[in-house]
Structures are given as C-alpha cells and as structure tokens.
Design an enzyme around this catalytic site. Structure first.
Site, PDB file in Angstrom:
ATOM      1  N   GLN A 159     -46.011 -20.347  42.379  1.00 58.80           N
ATOM      2  CA  GLN A 159     -46.212 -19.532  43.578  1.00 58.80           C
ATOM      3  C   GLN A 159     -45.503 -20.090  44.805  1.00 58.80           C
ATOM      4  O   GLN A 159     -45.209 -19.354  45.736  1.00 58.80           O
ATOM      5  CB  GLN A 159     -47.710 -19.397  43.874  1.00 58.80           C
ATOM      6  CG  GLN A 159     -48.462 -18.513  42.910  1.00 58.80           C
ATOM      7  CD  GLN A 159     -48.025 -17.061  42.960  1.00 58.80           C
ATOM      8  OE1 GLN A 159     -47.364 -16.612  43.890  1.00 58.80           O
ATOM      9  NE2 GLN A 159     -48.390 -16.307  41.944  1.00 58.80           N
ATOM     10  N   THR A 193     -32.145 -21.295  21.298  1.00 55.38           N
ATOM     11  CA  THR A 193     -30.877 -21.027  21.962  1.00 55.38           C
ATOM     12  C   THR A 193     -31.110 -20.527  23.381  1.00 55.38           C
ATOM     13  O   THR A 193     -31.836 -19.557  23.602  1.00 55.38           O
ATOM     14  CB  THR A 193     -30.065 -19.984  21.167  1.00 55.38           C
ATOM     15  OG1 THR A 193     -29.844 -20.480  19.851  1.00 55.38           O
ATOM     16  CG2 THR A 193     -28.738 -19.704  21.845  1.00 55.38           C
ATOM     17  N   ASN A 248     -52.588 -19.048  43.409  1.00 52.95           N
ATOM     18  CA  ASN A 248     -52.031 -17.715  43.269  1.00 52.95           C
ATOM     19  C   ASN A 248     -52.867 -16.644  43.942  1.00 52.95           C
ATOM     20  O   ASN A 248     -52.349 -15.617  44.372  1.00 52.95           O
ATOM     21  CB  ASN A 248     -51.853 -17.366  41.791  1.00 52.95           C
ATOM     22  CG  ASN A 248     -53.088 -17.672  40.971  1.00 52.95           C
ATOM     23  OD1 ASN A 248     -53.526 -18.821  40.888  1.00 52.95           O
ATOM     24  ND2 ASN A 248     -53.672 -16.652  40.356  1.00 52.95           N
ATOM     25  N   GLY A 271     -43.413 -19.612  33.536  1.00 56.72           N
ATOM     26  CA  GLY A 271     -44.308 -20.625  34.068  1.00 56.72           C
ATOM     27  C   GLY A 271     -45.376 -21.067  33.093  1.00 56.72           C
ATOM     28  O   GLY A 271     -45.746 -22.245  33.054  1.00 56.72           O
ATOM     29  N   HIS A 287     -40.007 -14.857  37.562  1.00 60.53           N
ATOM     30  CA  HIS A 287     -40.379 -13.551  38.128  1.00 60.53           C
ATOM     31  C   HIS A 287     -41.226 -13.664  39.388  1.00 60.53           C
ATOM     32  O   HIS A 287     -41.569 -12.648  39.997  1.00 60.53           O
ATOM     33  CB  HIS A 287     -41.077 -12.684  37.078  1.00 60.53           C
ATOM     34  CG  HIS A 287     -42.481 -13.063  36.781  1.00 60.53           C
ATOM     35  ND1 HIS A 287     -43.561 -12.319  37.193  1.00 60.53           N
ATOM     36  CD2 HIS A 287     -43.004 -14.103  36.096  1.00 60.53           C
ATOM     37  CE1 HIS A 287     -44.678 -12.878  36.783  1.00 60.53           C
ATOM     38  NE2 HIS A 287     -44.376 -13.964  36.104  1.00 60.53           N
ATOM     39  N   CYS A 303     -53.198 -12.048  36.422  1.00 62.58           N
ATOM     40  CA  CYS A 303     -53.373 -12.362  35.002  1.00 62.58           C
ATOM     41  C   CYS A 303     -54.757 -11.982  34.502  1.00 62.58           C
ATOM     42  O   CYS A 303     -54.980 -11.930  33.302  1.00 62.58           O
ATOM     43  CB  CYS A 303     -53.122 -13.851  34.766  1.00 62.58           C
ATOM     44  SG  CYS A 303     -51.418 -14.347  35.095  1.00 62.58           S
TER      45      CYS A 303
END
Length: 372
Positions: free
Chosen positions: A179, A237, A151, A71, A201, A322
C-alpha cells in the site's frame, strides 16, 4: 452523477505510460528470457531493465529484487522462505494483530507447521508500540513482519524504529509495502528492512506481478521450486511483459509530488464530511501517520455496506477489498478497539492520482442526500 472511483487501495487502473511500455513487448519479446539466442535477448533485456527500475525506487541493488506474481506471493516467499531456511536456529515470528490476510494466513499456516507466532497489539489509531515488539522477541525469533501501511485505515507503522530493534537483536525484518509504495518514501536502507513486498496493481501496473526485495546475504527457501530463475529464489519463466510494466510503474512512482495534491483532496473530503455530519462521523486511523490518499471513516450507528448500496455510482470499500462484502466488524478495526457502532459504519475512501475536486464534491453531495 457519473461513476466515481475511490477504491485505489483495492486496485489501480493501469497508467497509460505503463501500457505504452507493455504494448511493443507483445510483439518483440516472445522469447524466453533464459534463452541465450537472439529471441531471448529482448525479453531478458526488458526483465533486467525492469529490475533496475524497481531497485531504483527502493534504493536497492538490482540483484536484490525477486519478481513474483504479486504481493501475496511476495509475503508468502518472505515468511515461509525465512521460516524453512532458518528453522534450525528458531521457530518464532512476531507480527501484529492488524496485518493483511496475506500475512496473517501465512502465520496461521506456519503455526500448523510447528511455528510459534506472537501477535502484538495495535493502539486505537492502529499503530504498534515498539516496546511491545522488543518484549516479544526471544532467542528463538527468526523474523518480524509488520506492514508499512494498513490497507484499510492507511495508518503507517513506525517501521524504522521497529526494524532497528530487530536488527539489534539479530532478527530479520520484513514489511509488506504493497500500500505504501508510490505514496510515501519506501527506501529500504532508510527503513532498515531486510525484506519488502510490492504488488503491481496497487501502483498503476497490471494485476499478476509483484516483487520481493531481499537484502544481500538473506537466505530464503524458495516457495516455488524448479529451474534456477531469479537467482534460484523463484522458479518460473519471467514475464517480460509484466515485469516491464512493474518497472515502469515504479519509475513513475519515484515522483511523490502528485501525492501532495491527493492528500489535499483527502483532507478536503474529511473536512466536508465533518462539516455536514459533525459527530455522526468518526475517523478510523492515525490523523497524521497515515497514507496521503486514505480516509477511513465510521458513520455512527449505520452500516457501511448499506450506505454504499445507496451510492451505486461510487466505488469505495467497507474494509479490505480482500474480504469486502462481509457485514461484520473489520478484523483491523476490531484489533484497534473501534466500537461496533462506529466500525460497522466504516467506509474507506482511497484516492488516486486521477481523483478530482469535482469528484470529491459530488461524493459529499450524494452522501448528504442519502444520509441527511
């Protein structure tokens, strides 16, 4: 007491069905997706199947999906990509005072690059006023970026109304939906957005993968330069393993029915806290326009980190994951005008698809033991 996980807004476990999709790719998709030979085919097919699943969740077209590392990268690509691609016609961005650091820090960087940023306020429940947005847009505005759901508090922003204002003024609109994806509807055409960020995640895929929806016709300067991967929008890649995981997670997330049960458990948790603590506990966030899994409460006169330290079996958060661990009023709660005596005691309980009523009862019981 068994360990209880109530920090799903920070990160989710990998769904077993997602892991099942990943497992065979460890052996069969070792080729480069860009290679035209037999070894690249399985990897390329896995990436494109995943792209179709992500676009299907969002109601987008597959070629509008750019895979990223998560994100934060998706937000960086959206904001920096618009700013540097369109700088010839403007230099102004509008956001809110309660965004995630993955947006606010990018805005701060762009200010150092000569950009202008307007931070519109949020109200006591964490919502922006679309009229404030309308007043903030100028002839130099390139982009509006507002997160779909906060969040920390789960508060949902009026994205449809705000995106309509931006569109009417010819301004691009980005939303950070890390979220909200998998918890509430996130169809891009219904929301009216031009760019939308996803973090794997947060919806039962592994860490290290995300996506940015880019509406057809929207030009971005790449964040990562190199070969022409992702239609020239993101060099590097592609990982068949991680993109397949994100695709399967998005396919599962299209079924929002499980979230009704999650919301029932969240509401039961709030009702029990009110029953036991009365006016000693306050709700942070909007009572209705809120993610179905999120409950942010302030224990008046206490410190959230101290409470959780006495509940080592419970995984929850005192704010955004975070920047957890800082014993200070959350920037989001400060922007909302939450009094320090309430905000310092904030705990975010974020539930997931596997949360049970027994776990909710156990957490409430332990809080009663600890706090009296």
């Amino acid at each position: 007491m068994d360990r209880i996980y109530l920090d799903f807004n920070a990160s989710t476990p990998v769904d077993p069905r997602v892991a099942a999709v990943m497992r065979p790719l460890l052996e069969t998709a070792h080729g480069n997706p860009s290679s035209p030979h037999w070894a690249g085919g399985p990897a390329r097919d896995a990436v494109e199947r995943a792209r179709a699943k992500v676009s299907g969740l969002l109601g987008a077209e597959p070629d509008e999906i750019v895979f990223t590392s998560g994100g934060s990268e998706a937000n960086n690509l959206a904001l920096k990509g618009v700013f540097f691609a369109h700088r010839h016609r403007g230099d102004h961005i509008v956001t809110s005072a309660a965004e995630h650091p993955a947006t606010l820090e990018v805005c701060a960087f762009l200010e150092r690059m000569g950009g202008q940023v307007t931070y519109i306020p949020v109200d006591r429940q964490g919502r922006v006023d679309p009229d404030d947005l309308a007043r903030a847009i100028t002839a130099r505005t390139l982009l509006v970026t507002l997160m779909h759901a906060n969040n920390e508090t789960g508060t949902l922003q009026p994205i449809e109304a705000c995106a309509r204002i931006a569109r009417d003024r010819g301004v691009l609109f980005h939303t950070d939906a890390a979220q909200s994806v998998g918890k509430v509807a996130t169809e891009v055409n219904r929301l009216g957005v031009d760019l939308l960020s996803i973090a794997g995640h947060k919806l039962y895929a592994p860490k290290g993968v995300g996506a940015l929806y880019v509406r057809r016709g929207t030009t971005l300067e790449p964040l990562i330069h190199g070969a022409g991967h992702e239609a020239g929008r993101r060099a590097g890649t592609e990982s068949a393993l991680l993109t397949a995981a994100l695709g399967e997670a998005c396919a599962l997330a299209s079924d929002l029915a499980p979230m009704r049960g999650v919301q029932d458990l969240r509401d039961a948790l709030w009702a029990d806290l009110q029953k036991h603590f009365g006016n000693r506990v306050m709700l942070n966030g909007h009572p209705e326009h809120r993610l179905p899994n999120t409950l942010n409460v302030g224990f008046v006169g206490l410190v959230g980190t101290d409470i959780l330290a006495r509940l080592p079996e419970v995984a929850a958060s005192t704010g955004s994951a975070c920047h957890a661990g800082l014993v200070e009023l959350s920037p989001t709660l400060r922007a909302m005008g939450v009094p320090p005596e309430v905000g310092m005691g904030a705990i975010r309980f974020s539930l997931g698809r596997g949360t049970t009523s027994a776990e909710i009862a156990a957490v409430v019981g332990r809080l009663v033991e600890v706090l009296g």
